[in-house]
Design an enzyme around this catalytic site. Structure first.
Site, PDB file in Angstrom:
ATOM      1  N   GLU A  87       0.793  -1.223   0.000  1.00 24.20           N
ATOM      2  CA  GLU A  87       0.000   0.000   0.000  1.00 24.20           C
ATOM      3  C   GLU A  87       0.830   1.280   0.000  1.00 24.20           C
ATOM      4  O   GLU A  87       0.396   2.305  -0.528  1.00 24.20           O
ATOM      5  CB  GLU A  87      -0.938   0.006   1.208  1.00 24.20           C
ATOM      6  CG  GLU A  87      -2.029  -1.039   1.169  1.00 24.20           C
ATOM      7  CD  GLU A  87      -3.015  -0.790   0.040  1.00 24.20           C
ATOM      8  OE1 GLU A  87      -3.461   0.360  -0.132  1.00 24.20           O
ATOM      9  OE2 GLU A  87      -3.321  -1.746  -0.687  1.00 24.20           O
ATOM     10  N   SER A 339     -47.000 -17.562  49.498  1.00 22.98           N
ATOM     11  CA  SER A 339     -46.947 -17.185  50.918  1.00 22.98           C
ATOM     12  C   SER A 339     -45.835 -16.208  51.265  1.00 22.98           C
ATOM     13  O   SER A 339     -45.667 -15.865  52.442  1.00 22.98           O
ATOM     14  CB  SER A 339     -46.794 -18.448  51.774  1.00 22.98           C
ATOM     15  OG  SER A 339     -47.953 -19.246  51.699  1.00 22.98           O
TER      16      SER A 339
END
Length: 698
Positions: A87, A339
């Site tokens: 590159e 309960s």
């Protein structure tokens, strides 16, 4: 002035003006500090515990797939070398612009050759960090000039290695994959430092054309890596360009991750959870659900809270390998309370001095009129024990005494108390829930259970729970400290629950711990919620789809997991529960001896030495059955002599009798053969009518 001279002087001014405009139009944005750029999180959000340990991770950006920033040293040196060579081979020599490449590109254009790029890595970085710049590869000369100026600015402020590191982390590579780290993980299935040379060749090809077809990628990769066999590169390309590798996530808290790591969340999200506690809770639930598999129990959830701070240490939303709805978060899913609401009811009655822990409650059948008909509460085992103390009623989770207590406190005061201690979902008027609220007909969440029971552990102070590691929410008093301490002592008493749960139930621990179990209607939910001085633990088991469990009791469902978690949390026995000022220990006896004499806890001023049943003569006469408003339906196929209604009463007075529509019936209780119509039943001694009810016979 002669025209040629005037034009000669004007031209430089025009050129200067054009140059100024060009410089202004191509002015690059300020260069960000490298450290701030490197500190930006990727598209992955990570959930951590209070010590920074990873619990779960999620991709939270649907548009891009970028991992955490990788330092240059964490990327394969071979890949870095190949990328730079392909590159920008003079990257280490130029200062942002490769003038030789620029000249070669210009000369090639003059010769009519195919266009070739002259973008440097520095120019590409400028375009990657500033969305306003054209992407690398565009041929517009103004965009190139702007990139070039930005590249020079970057080179002036960043080191070469920083520029290269930024490029490798921001480079688009395939589809939504950004950066070498994400490409290595998602395409190659390995860390960026461990990429093979053949993998690197494929990535070099993708760096130039991320969307190129596989054949073009392979051809370029083979040209870029002449030192490698093209057949080996082809195998790497097939692997990297094929199906993506699954992200290996540690999912120790998946439901909380789904809750906190939503779209747009980035980086590390710290919580109050403790990874070790989370793991032990998950393991305890998995073991218990495995043991309950034959009883049609597939799902479970649990939460652990640090009492002192309100910080949540564990959040297990689902467990069990047999779950068919594991995505449901059992910590926040509303389920019927059973309960588990009774401790708050009895605390309210004690606080208001309506009852004491030694007060006797009649565990006998009772019919209560409601807007929808008669409500006839039953105990879990369908039996009745007669007179019992409040301590025994709570310990053995008896239903009828709880309903009788609710008659004393009132529906709305109890509903409001539940809301105040943390049950925020119980927010409708008391009449909406009816008398069944005492038995837990309302739906609650594990999160609410933990908050409510923590209020008892804190001596009556309530406050929100938190998932923030450094937060400590304020608390406020909602229960009388003495009443909270007495209820805590009752729930921590193994002897109080021995009649229903046995002496050696799974609820008994080798240290002080208060606990309450609960089972909802039709055996759909089973709870165990309790606390020590240090922690509150709430556990639920059942089925998210709502089908019933088989033969699961208060001690065989959630309780073993609760006990295992509590034992694991306490490496050493914690201190016992302290009694606040205003609570007294006093001896009590019962007459008749329905329970043995004992030392009991009382709020100051509520003690009495003997608790006795009222004599029959002391009980005000009243009708006990049928209730006012009862509707009776006669069956024409059954002889009338077998459909007699038994009319019952309580209390005694000389000459007391029962009448129907003014016609006296013999005996107490009396038997009456119903006839269709509306009738009035009265209890009287001939001078005074003590009670009357109206019934309808159809």
């Amino acid at each position: 002035m002669p025209a040629p001279l005037k034009q000669a002087r004007t031209l430089p001014l025009l050129l200067l003006a054009l140059l100024a405009v060009l410089l202004w139009r191509t002015q690059p944005a300020p260069v960000p500090a490298f450290r701030s750029l490197a500190g930006q999180p990727g598209s992955i959000a990570i959930l951590t515990d209070r010590q920074g340990r990873e619990l779960a991770r999620r991709r939270t950006d649907a548009a891009t797939d970028r991992g955490d920033w990788l330092p240059l040293a964490a990327i394969s040196p071979d890949l870095v070398r190949r990328l730079v060579a392909a590159e920008d081979r003079r990257f280490w020599q130029h200062h942002g612009i490769d003038w030789r490449s620029v000249g070669g590109a210009a000369l090639g254009r003059l010769r009519g050759e195919p266009p070739r790029g002259a973008s440097t890595i520095s120019m590409q970085v400028a375009a990657l960090i500033d969305p306003g710049l054209a992407r690398a590869g565009q041929r517009d000369w103004r965009a190139k000039l702007q990139q070039a100026r930005a590249a020079r600015a970057i080179e002036a402020q960043w080191a070469k290695r920083q520029i290269l590191e930024a490029w490798l982390n921001l480079l688009p590579l395939r589809g939504d994959i950004i950066g070498i780290g994400a490409a290595a993980a998602r395409m190659a299935g390995r860390p960026a430092a461990a990429l093979a040379p053949e993998d690197n060749a494929v990535l070099v090809a993708l760096a130039r054309r991320p969307s190129a077809p596989p054949a073009a990628v392979l051809a370029r990769a083979c040209r870029a890596a002449p030192d490698l066999a093209c057949s080996a590169i082809a195998m790497a390309a097939a692997r990297l360009l094929g199906p993506r590798q699954a992200v290996a996530n540690r999912d120790a808290a998946p439901h909380l991750a789904s809750r906190l790591l939503g779209p747009g969340v980035r980086g590390r999200v710290a919580t109050s959870l403790d990874a070790d506690v989370q793991a032990l809770v998950q393991a305890a639930l998995d073991r218990q659900l495995s043991a309950l598999a034959s009883r049609n129990v597939r799902d479970g959830a649990a939460i652990v809270v640090e009492n002192d701070t309100g910080r949540i240490l564990a959040w297990v939303g689902a467990a069990g390998s047999a779950s068919r709805a594991g995505q449901v978060d059992g910590v926040t899913a509303p389920r019927q309370a059973g309960s588990t609401l009774k401790p708050q009811l009895y605390a309210l009655a004690i606080e208001r001095r309506l009852l004491t822990a030694a007060s006797l409650l009649n565990d006998a059948p009772v019919d209560l009129e409601t807007a929808t008909g008669l409500y006839i509460p039953q105990n879990y085992d369908r039996s009745f024990r007669g007179p019992v103390s409040l301590r025994s009623a709570l310990g053995n989770s008896l239903n009828v005494p709880a309903v009788r207590t609710l008659l004393l406190t009132g529906l709305e005061p109890f509903r409001q108390r539940l809301f105040d201690v943390g049950y925020r979902g119980i927010n409708r008027p008391g009449d909406h829930y009816g008398y069944a609220l005492a038995l837990g007909s309302a739906e609650v969440t594990l999160l609410e259970q933990a908050a409510a029971y923590r209020s008892l552990a804190l001596g009556g102070r309530s406050g929100p729970l938190t998932l923030k590691p450094d937060e400590r929410p304020a608390t406020r008093p909602v229960i009388d400290p003495g009443a909270a301490a007495i209820i805590t002592a009752l729930m921590a008493d193994p002897a109080a629950r021995a009649a229903s749960f046995g002496e050696a139930s799974g609820l008994s621990l080798p240290f002080a711990a208060a606990v309450k179990t609960g089972t909802s209607k039709a055996m759909r939910d089973n709870w165990a919620v309790g606390f020590s001085r240090a922690y509150t633990v709430a556990v639920w088991v059942g089925n998210f789809e709502g089908d019933a469990m088989i033969g699961v009791s208060g001690t065989s469902g959630a309780a073993p997991a609760w006990a295992a978690i509590m034992l694991a949390l306490h490496a050493a026995p914690p201190p016992g529960f302290a009694l606040p000022a205003g609570v007294e220990r006093r001896p009590v006896a019962f007459l008749p001896a329905v329970e043995p004499p004992r030392t009991e806890l009382f709020l100051a001023g509520t003690w009495q030495p003997v608790f006795a049943l009222a004599e029959t003569a002391e009980i005000a006469p009243r009708l006990t059955a049928p209730s006012d408003g009862t509707i009776l339906a006669l069956d024409p196929d059954i002889p009338a002599s077998r459909q007699l209604l038994v009319i019952r009463s309580q209390g005694s007075r000389p000459g007391l009798f029962i009448s129907v529509d003014g016609r006296r019936l013999p005996g107490l209780p009396a038997r009456w053969a119903p006839v269709p119509g509306r009738h009035e039943i009265a209890l009287s001694d001939g001078r005074t009518t003590y009670d009357r009810v109206r019934v309808t016979v159809r």
